[in-house]
Design an enzyme around this catalytic site. Structure first.
Site, PDB file in Angstrom:
ATOM      1  N   LYS A  22       0.819  -1.035  -0.191  1.00 56.90           N
ATOM      2  CA  LYS A  22       0.009   0.250  -0.194  1.00 56.90           C
ATOM      3  C   LYS A  22       0.992   1.270  -0.018  1.00 56.90           C
ATOM      4  O   LYS A  22       0.694   2.040  -0.646  1.00 56.90           O
ATOM      5  CB  LYS A  22      -0.945  -0.058   1.407  1.00 56.90           C
ATOM      6  CG  LYS A  22      -1.641   1.326   1.406  1.00 56.90           C
ATOM      7  CD  LYS A  22      -2.372   1.403   2.736  1.00 56.90           C
ATOM      8  CE  LYS A  22      -1.803   1.485   4.184  1.00 56.90           C
ATOM      9  NZ  LYS A  22      -1.469   2.946   4.327  1.00 56.90           N
ATOM     10  N   ASN A  23       1.693   1.193   1.080  1.00 61.36           N
ATOM     11  CA  ASN A  23       2.608   2.574   1.010  1.00 61.36           C
ATOM     12  C   ASN A  23       3.522   2.708  -0.073  1.00 61.36           C
ATOM     13  O   ASN A  23       3.687   3.955  -0.501  1.00 61.36           O
ATOM     14  CB  ASN A  23       3.421   2.592   2.319  1.00 61.36           C
ATOM     15  CG  ASN A  23       2.578   2.561   3.576  1.00 61.36           C
ATOM     16  OD1 ASN A  23       1.319   2.880   3.531  1.00 61.36           O
ATOM     17  ND2 ASN A  23       3.212   2.444   4.713  1.00 61.36           N
ATOM     18  N   ARG A  93      -3.767  10.839   4.127  1.00 62.94           N
ATOM     19  CA  ARG A  93      -2.395  11.804   4.155  1.00 62.94           C
ATOM     20  C   ARG A  93      -1.462  11.707   3.159  1.00 62.94           C
ATOM     21  O   ARG A  93      -1.092  12.617   2.713  1.00 62.94           O
ATOM     22  CB  ARG A  93      -1.836  11.549   5.547  1.00 62.94           C
ATOM     23  CG  ARG A  93      -0.235  12.106   5.952  1.00 62.94           C
ATOM     24  CD  ARG A  93       0.099  11.539   7.340  1.00 62.94           C
ATOM     25  NE  ARG A  93       1.443  11.961   7.367  1.00 62.94           N
ATOM     26  CZ  ARG A  93       1.756  13.160   7.830  1.00 62.94           C
ATOM     27  NH1 ARG A  93       0.762  14.002   8.231  1.00 62.94           N
ATOM     28  NH2 ARG A  93       3.212  13.617   7.891  1.00 62.94           N
ATOM     29  N   CYS A 117      -5.226   8.457   9.180  1.00 65.21           N
ATOM     30  CA  CYS A 117      -5.589   7.777  10.336  1.00 65.21           C
ATOM     31  C   CYS A 117      -5.225   8.674  11.433  1.00 65.21           C
ATOM     32  O   CYS A 117      -4.272   9.394  11.611  1.00 65.21           O
ATOM     33  CB  CYS A 117      -4.621   6.481  10.334  1.00 65.21           C
ATOM     34  SG  CYS A 117      -5.433   5.141   9.686  1.00 65.21           S
ATOM     35  N   ARG A 122       0.584  14.575  13.170  1.00 69.99           N
ATOM     36  CA  ARG A 122       1.202  13.846  12.077  1.00 69.99           C
ATOM     37  C   ARG A 122       1.625  15.437  11.086  1.00 69.99           C
ATOM     38  O   ARG A 122       0.791  15.615  10.288  1.00 69.99           O
ATOM     39  CB  ARG A 122       0.270  13.278  11.079  1.00 69.99           C
ATOM     40  CG  ARG A 122       0.362  11.670  11.956  1.00 69.99           C
ATOM     41  CD  ARG A 122      -0.534  10.795  11.163  1.00 69.99           C
ATOM     42  NE  ARG A 122       0.459   9.941  10.193  1.00 69.99           N
ATOM     43  CZ  ARG A 122      -0.106   8.983   9.601  1.00 69.99           C
ATOM     44  NH1 ARG A 122      -1.313   8.613   9.367  1.00 69.99           N
ATOM     45  NH2 ARG A 122       0.819   8.265   8.772  1.00 69.99           N
ATOM     46  N   ASP A 305       4.000  -0.112  12.550  1.00 70.63           N
ATOM     47  CA  ASP A 305       2.792  -0.515  11.813  1.00 70.63           C
ATOM     48  C   ASP A 305       2.126  -1.861  12.464  1.00 70.63           C
ATOM     49  O   ASP A 305       1.383  -2.427  12.410  1.00 70.63           O
ATOM     50  CB  ASP A 305       2.662  -0.477  10.380  1.00 70.63           C
ATOM     51  CG  ASP A 305       2.724   1.044   9.817  1.00 70.63           C
ATOM     52  OD1 ASP A 305       1.903   1.746  10.686  1.00 70.63           O
ATOM     53  OD2 ASP A 305       2.670   1.113   8.564  1.00 70.63           O
ATOM     54  N   VAL A 327       7.230   6.331  17.665  1.00 67.94           N
ATOM     55  CA  VAL A 327       6.842   6.982  16.380  1.00 67.94           C
ATOM     56  C   VAL A 327       5.894   7.666  16.304  1.00 67.94           C
ATOM     57  O   VAL A 327       5.904   8.837  16.030  1.00 67.94           O
ATOM     58  CB  VAL A 327       7.010   5.812  15.047  1.00 67.94           C
ATOM     59  CG1 VAL A 327       6.818   6.832  13.917  1.00 67.94           C
ATOM     60  CG2 VAL A 327       8.415   5.036  15.101  1.00 67.94           C
ATOM     61  N   ARG A 397      -8.927   0.061   4.142  1.00 66.93           N
ATOM     62  CA  ARG A 397      -8.055   0.983   3.382  1.00 66.93           C
ATOM     63  C   ARG A 397      -6.754   0.357   3.233  1.00 66.93           C
ATOM     64  O   ARG A 397      -5.772   0.786   2.464  1.00 66.93           O
ATOM     65  CB  ARG A 397      -7.626   2.217   4.535  1.00 66.93           C
ATOM     66  CG  ARG A 397      -8.784   2.975   4.676  1.00 66.93           C
ATOM     67  CD  ARG A 397      -8.567   4.313   5.738  1.00 66.93           C
ATOM     68  NE  ARG A 397      -7.351   4.871   5.114  1.00 66.93           N
ATOM     69  CZ  ARG A 397      -6.608   5.650   5.894  1.00 66.93           C
ATOM     70  NH1 ARG A 397      -7.038   6.236   6.830  1.00 66.93           N
ATOM     71  NH2 ARG A 397      -5.566   6.351   5.346  1.00 66.93           N
TER      72      ARG A 397
HETATM   73  C1  UD1 Z   1       4.399   6.282   6.700  1.00 67.68           C
HETATM   74  C2  UD1 Z   1       3.469   5.387   6.324  1.00 67.68           C
HETATM   75  C3  UD1 Z   1       2.705   4.875   7.777  1.00 67.68           C
HETATM   76  C4  UD1 Z   1       3.728   4.181   8.778  1.00 67.68           C
HETATM   77  C5  UD1 Z   1       4.666   5.661   8.946  1.00 67.68           C
HETATM   78  C6  UD1 Z   1       6.067   5.214   9.888  1.00 67.68           C
HETATM   79  C7  UD1 Z   1       2.486   5.929   4.323  1.00 67.68           C
HETATM   80  C8  UD1 Z   1       1.369   6.021   3.497  1.00 67.68           C
HETATM   81  N1  UD1 Z   1       2.246   5.596   5.449  1.00 67.68           N
HETATM   82  O1  UD1 Z   1       3.726   7.458   7.257  1.00 67.68           O
HETATM   83  O2  UD1 Z   1       2.054   3.521   7.532  1.00 67.68           O
HETATM   84  O3  UD1 Z   1       3.262   4.040  10.027  1.00 67.68           O
HETATM   85  O4  UD1 Z   1       5.559   5.857   7.535  1.00 67.68           O
HETATM   86  O5  UD1 Z   1       6.600   4.313   9.466  1.00 67.68           O
HETATM   87  O6  UD1 Z   1       3.898   5.411   3.672  1.00 67.68           O
HETATM   88  N2  UD1 Z   1       6.785  13.854  11.241  1.00 67.68           N
HETATM   89  C9  UD1 Z   1       7.120  15.139  11.507  1.00 67.68           C
HETATM   90  N3  UD1 Z   1       7.032  16.199  10.603  1.00 67.68           N
HETATM   91  C10 UD1 Z   1       6.750  15.603   9.393  1.00 67.68           C
HETATM   92  C11 UD1 Z   1       6.660  14.418   9.018  1.00 67.68           C
HETATM   93  C12 UD1 Z   1       6.521  13.400  10.142  1.00 67.68           C
HETATM   94  O7  UD1 Z   1       7.263  15.425  12.739  1.00 67.68           O
HETATM   95  O8  UD1 Z   1       6.719  16.719   8.511  1.00 67.68           O
HETATM   96  C13 UD1 Z   1       6.928  12.902  12.462  1.00 67.68           C
HETATM   97  C14 UD1 Z   1       5.586  12.164  12.329  1.00 67.68           C
HETATM   98  O9  UD1 Z   1       4.594  12.738  13.386  1.00 67.68           O
HETATM   99  C15 UD1 Z   1       5.833  10.870  13.181  1.00 67.68           C
HETATM  100  C16 UD1 Z   1       7.408  10.504  12.612  1.00 67.68           C
HETATM  101  O10 UD1 Z   1       7.768  11.780  12.014  1.00 67.68           O
HETATM  102  O11 UD1 Z   1       6.110  10.998  14.552  1.00 67.68           O
HETATM  103  C17 UD1 Z   1       7.299   9.646  11.228  1.00 67.68           C
HETATM  104  O12 UD1 Z   1       6.509   9.969  10.433  1.00 67.68           O
HETATM  105  P1  UD1 Z   1       6.547   9.542   8.844  1.00 67.68           P
HETATM  106  O13 UD1 Z   1       7.475   8.418   8.706  1.00 67.68           O
HETATM  107  O14 UD1 Z   1       6.650  10.900   8.169  1.00 67.68           O
HETATM  108  O15 UD1 Z   1       4.983   8.932   8.521  1.00 67.68           O
HETATM  109  P2  UD1 Z   1       4.200   8.834   7.068  1.00 67.68           P
HETATM  110  O16 UD1 Z   1       5.146   8.968   6.079  1.00 67.68           O
HETATM  111  O17 UD1 Z   1       3.188   9.775   7.362  1.00 67.68           O
END
Ligand code: UD1
Length: 428
Positions: A22-23, A93, A117, A122, A305, A327, A397
């Site tokens: 998915k991701n 997102r 979610c 986030r 996850d 995380v 999803r």
């Molecule tokens: C992706 C995955 C999700 C997984 C997550 C962590 C997708 C669609 N989703 O989500 O399934 O749980 O990686 O492995 O690929 N953060 C910030 N600022 C930002 C971006 C992130 O502070 O601009 C923080 C987030 O709040 C979180 C951490 O960084 O605490 C990791 O988030 P991130 O790896 O970005 O998650 P996603 O890419 O949204």
């Protein structure tokens, strides 16, 4: 809201095939906006989030068709809009990551701030900082991020945390920038390597994907290509836990075992016997799992996850486990639902102490997000009696053919679609 009914207690046995990631698919679909011509992605999962991305690409003017054989064809030759609407971004997102490719192609993009979610704050600050570093003027107002740049320029970008989404987003935007971009403290997830493979096939110049430093040398243009998406390690992990919690014997085909190492190592600690053969995984268990501690970390740490389904299993383990979530601070919201099924779990900030009980009992429970829902399904499979999992659309999803795969393994599951008031499968 849809409800999944599960009668627990069946030992899962048999063989299923993993779906595509998915991701990984979501990141690649957004990146497909960079090229003119026909992109074909194979091994995509037919799940809610992918359909949301299809709607998003169409809203931007791209042609986008999913066919019956897990393939999506995207033609982004003509992008008629540079505005990603709120009603789509709030659904998922990951759709926010169309910002970078749109900006690179059109010099302007306006994308609503994301939803998705509800697992904690986030933010999108890393994404915005990255785009700004590449020379874009960014304005965040009225719930939208608006970015403008005639030409993106390569730059040094340091991420405060190895964010998967920000790494993918910045990497994608940098492909058409002038000069070299270096992303430091980059995420190292297999989906990032797959995205780099895809972009490289398109003509991008990328080094270091899968390491903390990624170097992207911008090129003039990218060509549309065909690409096979990697298997979904989260889906595979969830079925592996389902096999272990039911003391079953399950083979999962078309997996990439290397991507699952951090998770499989902990699953082995619980007593499951795991054999790996090229692209097939076999998980066997014949007694209650043994307690083990887990700490979630960015890849190659234990994946956040998988924390929720894993805790469902630890809730019936022999002994006490300590689980630390590093995380997402709110990824423990499902604990109260597991407690309704008889689990003995106490949360203290980012940690949860899971005292294994002998058995869970089926109960009506509510899924609050994708992996929370997956945890409840896993718990229900092992629980005594019937469970009713409300809000199963969260799970849809991310999991293709959930009931079909579980039924194939001998689980007793059925669904009620409250909108259609129809029972769609063998109601347990
Ligand atoms: C992706 C995955 C999700 C997984 C997550 C962590 C997708 C669609 N989703 O989500 O399934 O749980 O990686 O492995 O690929 N953060 C910030 N600022 C930002 C971006 C992130 O502070 O601009 C923080 C987030 O709040 C979180 C951490 O960084 O605490 C990791 O988030 P991130 O790896 O970005 O998650 P996603 O890419 O949204």
């Amino acid at each position: 809201m849809n409800t999944l009914y599960v009668t627990g207690g069946s030992r899962l046995e048999g063989t299923i095939t993993a779906s595509g990631s998915k991701n990984g698919t979501l990141a690649i679909m957004a990146a497909a906006l960079l090229a003119k011509g026909r992109t074909v992605l194979t091994n995509i999962p037919r799940i809610g989030d992918i359909y949301t991305m299809v709607d998003m690409l169409r809203a931007l003017g791209a042609q986008c068709e999913i066919n019956g054989s897990n393939t999506v064809a995207i033609d982004a030759s003509e992008l008629t809009s540079a505005e990603a609407p709120y009603d789509l971004v709030k659904r998922m997102r990951a759709s926010f990551t169309v910002l970078g490719p749109l900006l690179a192609r059109k010099g302007y993009a306006k994308v609503a701030m994301p939803g998705g979610c509800d697992i904690g704050a986030r933010p999108i600050d890393f994404h915005v900082k990255g785009i700004q570093a590449l020379g874009a003027y960014v304005n965040t107002e009225h719930g939208f991020v608006e970015a403008e740049a005639d030409q993106l320029i390569g730059a040094e970008v340091y991420l405060d945390f190895p964010s998967a989404g920000a790494t993918q987003h910045i990497m994608t935007a940098a492909c058409l920038a002038r000069g070299v971009t270096t992303i430091q403290n980059a995420a190292m997830e297999p989906e990032i390597v797959d995205l780099a493979d895809y972009l490289t096939a398109m003509g991008a110049r990328i080094d270091g994907a899968g390491t903390p430093t990624i170097r992207v040398e911008g090129v003039e243009e990218l060509r549309a290509v065909e690409h096979e998406v990697i298997p979904d390690r989260m889906e595979v992990g969830t079925y592996a836990v389902a096999a272990a919690i039911t003391q079953g014997d399950v083979r999962i085909e078309r997996v990439a075992p290397k991507h699952l190492e951090p998770f499989l190592s902990k699953l082995r600690d619980t007593g499951a016997v795991i054999s790996v053969d090229d692209s097939t995984l076999r998980i066997r268990a014949n007694s209650r799992p043994v307690a083990t501690d887990i700490v979630t970390m960015p890849h190659p740490g234990f994946p956040t996850d998988m924390q929720q389904p894993f805790v469902a299993m630890l809730s019936i383990a022999e002994g006490t486990s300590v689980v630390t979530e590093n995380v997402y601070e709110r990824r423990f919201r499902y604990i109260s639902e597991l407690q309704r099924m008889g689990a003995d779990i106490k949360q203290d900030g980012r940690s949860a102490v899971v005292k294994g009980v002998e058995r869970l009992s089926g109960a009506p429970v509510t899924a609050t997000d994708l992996r929370a829902g997956a945890a409840l399904v896993v718990a229900a499979l092992a629980a005594e009696g019937k469970s009713e999992i409300i809000g199963i659309e969260h799970v849809d999803r991310g999991y293709e053919c959930l009931e079909e795969k579980l039924t194939l393994l001998g689980a007793k599951v059925g669904r009620v679609d409250h909108e259609r008031k129809g029972i769609t499968l063998c109601l347990a």
